[in-house]
Design a protein around this motif. Structure first.
Motif, PDB file in Angstrom:
ATOM      1  N   THR A   1      -8.818  11.313   5.309  1.00  0.00           N
ATOM      2  CA  THR A   1      -8.217  11.311   3.966  1.00  0.00           C
ATOM      3  C   THR A   1      -7.568  12.663   3.666  1.00  0.00           C
ATOM      4  O   THR A   1      -6.430  12.722   3.160  1.00  0.00           O
ATOM      5  CB  THR A   1      -9.293  10.999   2.912  1.00  0.00           C
ATOM      6  OG1 THR A   1      -9.880   9.724   3.193  1.00  0.00           O
ATOM      7  CG2 THR A   1      -8.689  10.972   1.517  1.00  0.00           C
TER       8      THR A   1
ATOM      9  N   ALA B   1       1.351  14.734   3.512  1.00  0.00           N
ATOM     10  CA  ALA B   1       2.171  13.917   2.610  1.00  0.00           C
ATOM     11  C   ALA B   1       3.642  14.307   2.622  1.00  0.00           C
ATOM     12  O   ALA B   1       4.523  13.450   2.581  1.00  0.00           O
ATOM     13  CB  ALA B   1       1.607  13.996   1.189  1.00  0.00           C
TER      14      ALA B   1
ATOM     15  N   ALA C   1      -0.538   6.135   3.450  1.00  0.00           N
ATOM     16  CA  ALA C   1      -1.647   5.359   2.897  1.00  0.00           C
ATOM     17  C   ALA C   1      -1.978   4.116   3.729  1.00  0.00           C
ATOM     18  O   ALA C   1      -3.167   3.829   3.956  1.00  0.00           O
ATOM     19  CB  ALA C   1      -1.347   4.978   1.454  1.00  0.00           C
TER      20      ALA C   1
ATOM     21  N   GLY D   1       0.387   4.313  -2.560  1.00  0.00           N
ATOM     22  CA  GLY D   1      -0.271   5.531  -2.103  1.00  0.00           C
ATOM     23  C   GLY D   1       0.566   6.467  -1.272  1.00  0.00           C
ATOM     24  O   GLY D   1       0.062   7.519  -0.858  1.00  0.00           O
TER      25      GLY D   1
ATOM     26  N   THR E   1      -4.409  13.023   5.659  1.00  0.00           N
ATOM     27  CA  THR E   1      -3.312  12.212   5.087  1.00  0.00           C
ATOM     28  C   THR E   1      -2.698  12.922   3.883  1.00  0.00           C
ATOM     29  O   THR E   1      -1.471  12.939   3.717  1.00  0.00           O
ATOM     30  CB  THR E   1      -3.847  10.824   4.676  1.00  0.00           C
ATOM     31  OG1 THR E   1      -4.386  10.172   5.825  1.00  0.00           O
ATOM     32  CG2 THR E   1      -2.732   9.971   4.094  1.00  0.00           C
TER      33      THR E   1
ATOM     34  N   ILE F   1       0.838  -1.201   0.000  1.00  0.00           N
ATOM     35  CA  ILE F   1       0.000   0.000   0.000  1.00  0.00           C
ATOM     36  C   ILE F   1       0.876   1.256   0.000  1.00  0.00           C
ATOM     37  O   ILE F   1       0.572   2.239  -0.684  1.00  0.00           O
ATOM     38  CB  ILE F   1      -0.945  -0.016   1.211  1.00  0.00           C
ATOM     39  CG1 ILE F   1      -1.885  -1.216   1.137  1.00  0.00           C
ATOM     40  CG2 ILE F   1      -1.756   1.270   1.289  1.00  0.00           C
ATOM     41  CD1 ILE F   1      -2.732  -1.422   2.368  1.00  0.00           C
ATOM     42  N   ARG F   2       1.969   1.236   0.743  1.00  0.00           N
ATOM     43  CA  ARG F   2       2.866   2.396   0.803  1.00  0.00           C
ATOM     44  C   ARG F   2       3.486   2.670  -0.558  1.00  0.00           C
ATOM     45  O   ARG F   2       3.666   3.826  -0.961  1.00  0.00           O
ATOM     46  CB  ARG F   2       3.961   2.155   1.847  1.00  0.00           C
ATOM     47  CG  ARG F   2       4.871   3.384   2.072  1.00  0.00           C
ATOM     48  CD  ARG F   2       5.924   3.099   3.131  1.00  0.00           C
ATOM     49  NE  ARG F   2       5.337   2.827   4.425  1.00  0.00           N
ATOM     50  CZ  ARG F   2       5.328   1.634   5.015  1.00  0.00           C
ATOM     51  NH1 ARG F   2       5.882   0.582   4.411  1.00  0.00           N
ATOM     52  NH2 ARG F   2       4.775   1.484   6.194  1.00  0.00           N
TER      53      ARG F   2
ATOM     54  N   LEU G   1      -4.064   5.147   6.673  1.00  0.00           N
ATOM     55  CA  LEU G   1      -5.400   5.566   6.273  1.00  0.00           C
ATOM     56  C   LEU G   1      -6.288   4.368   5.953  1.00  0.00           C
ATOM     57  O   LEU G   1      -7.424   4.273   6.429  1.00  0.00           O
ATOM     58  CB  LEU G   1      -5.314   6.492   5.061  1.00  0.00           C
ATOM     59  CG  LEU G   1      -6.652   6.913   4.427  1.00  0.00           C
ATOM     60  CD1 LEU G   1      -7.483   7.721   5.424  1.00  0.00           C
ATOM     61  CD2 LEU G   1      -6.424   7.690   3.140  1.00  0.00           C
ATOM     62  N   VAL G   2      -5.770   3.447   5.149  1.00  0.00           N
ATOM     63  CA  VAL G   2      -6.574   2.286   4.744  1.00  0.00           C
ATOM     64  C   VAL G   2      -6.949   1.448   5.961  1.00  0.00           C
ATOM     65  O   VAL G   2      -8.111   1.011   6.110  1.00  0.00           O
ATOM     66  CB  VAL G   2      -5.798   1.442   3.716  1.00  0.00           C
ATOM     67  CG1 VAL G   2      -6.539   0.144   3.421  1.00  0.00           C
ATOM     68  CG2 VAL G   2      -5.593   2.231   2.428  1.00  0.00           C
TER      69      VAL G   2
END
Length: 395
Positions: A114, A121, A65, A61, A117, A57-58, A68-69
């Protein structure tokens, strides 16, 4: 640690598979659908937090990410748990309306985390809660939103759970108490983290032990939640296994009576092509079917032979060994009389009727009579009969 992760993952898979199979059989059951989606969300949140999934995932995203997920699925888990209670406690229409209203804070929590996040970034290193820099406002806002929504949803679900506990009996109440303990533990840990987030956001420091305790509390609570969800089903399955083991034993104990009556009335068999009795051990569901058949066939045979039995001896039940032994002797004599072609002196009546209602109570009477027949045909009983016979001849 790996052992614990594997154990929790296995429990997730087993319980989720069980609920999914139930949902396939009843797709329109709203409470069941809510529980299944709750478990699916919990399993996804747990699985995606593991290192291999987080790396994937990293790479797609960014650093924040995976966090968050994982949290989005955690939000969905508590949302569907609330929906389960809403669907169960009210009529379907009101439950759907309340669920739609509860989707509003869920959507706000997902949207807020979201945006946080995305805003973080450039400053997010992707660390866990204990190592991340809370002085970055976007990261602090992320954790505050996440923890506050979890506290809200968990407290609502906990309130419904406690209400259900007071109206439930074992084993459901035990499972609900475990779920309530889990929800309370996760809510407490989330509240602690929200307070620590505020402290660290404003430049303070939190003791590492407190952070670890909150993390361990969540891990234990998740395990308790799974055990609570699965406990009633496991208890029910064990009860069914005990019942089938008991019925298998009673099935075999009815054999002396059944074989005697089946030899006299083979046309009463409910299934001519009978399977090997060993199949009972291989197919548990077959136990009940063969148990019912044997009891019914024994009853049919007793009704057929009852005109040859003395009616005054059939008014009561054979709850004691002496009365069962007497009835066994009369039964054998009646079968001999029928085989010799004698005329039946009485009408057909029920034999060895229990005082209680139900098939199992009926079977207990049949088993007592069958045991008496088994004692009558045992080597010891045969020797005793021969001794009496020869003793009477000498007299």
């Amino acid at each position: 640690m790996i052992t614990v992760v594997l154990f929790v993952g296995t429990v997730f898979v087993l319980i989720l598979g069980w609920k999914t199979s139930q949902l396939i059989r009843a797709p329109h059951d709203a409470p069941l659908r809510a529980v299944t989606l709750c478990l699916a969300s919990a399993a996804a949140s747990f699985g995606l937090a593991l290192s291999p999934a987080a790396k994937v995932i990293r790479s797609v995203g960014g650093a924040g990410a995976p966090r968050l997920v994982q949290n989005v699925f955690a939000f969905c888990m508590v949302f569907w748990l609330m929906c389960f209670y809403l669907y169960s406690a009210t009529d379907p229409q009101r439950g759907r309306i309340r669920a739609r209203w509860e989707a509003l804070p869920l959507g706000l929590a997902i949207l807020g985390t979201t945006l946080a996040t995305i805003a973080a970034a450039g400053h997010d290193t992707g660390g866990d809660y204990g190592s991340v820099d809370m002085r970055v406002s976007a990261i602090a806002v992320f954790y505050l939103l996440a923890d506050l929504y979890l506290v809200y949803a968990l407290v609502m679900a906990l309130r419904w759970t406690l209400r259900y506990v007071r109206a439930s009996h074992r084993p459901l109440s035990v499972g609900l108490w475990l779920i309530a303990s889990a929800l309370g533990g996760i809510a407490a840990a989330s509240a602690i983290r929200a307070a620590l987030t505020l402290v660290r956001w404003h430049g303070g420091t939190a003791a590492p032990a407190v952070t670890k305790i909150s993390g361990h509390l969540i891990a234990v609570a998740i395990l308790l939640f799974l055990i609570g969800v699965g406990y009633p089903a496991v208890h029910a399955r064990l009860s069914v296994m005990r019942l089938r083991r008991h019925r298998r034993s009673m099935y075999h104990r009815m054999h002396p009576l059944w074989s005697l009556l089946h030899e006299a009335y083979p046309q009463d068999a409910l299934h001519r092509n009978r399977i090997n009795p060993r199949g009972l051990l291989r197919w548990p569901r077959g136990v009940d079917r063969h148990y019912y058949r044997r009891a019914i066939e024994c009853r049919d045979g007793l009704v057929r032979i009852s005109p040859y039995l003395r009616q005054e001896e059939l008014t009561g039940s054979s709850r004691s060994e002496p009365s069962a032994d007497l009835l066994a002797d009369r039964l054998c004599a009646a079968l001999e009389a029928q085989a010799e072609g004698r005329e039946a002196p009485y009408v057909a009546v029920a034999v060895a009727i229990p005082q209680e209602q139900g098939l199992d109570a009926d079977v207990r009477q049949l088993v007592m009579l069958s045991d008496a027949l088994d004692r009558r045909t045992s080597p010891t009983a045969q020797q005793e009969q021969r001794r009496k016979h020869y003793g009477s001849r000498r007299d």
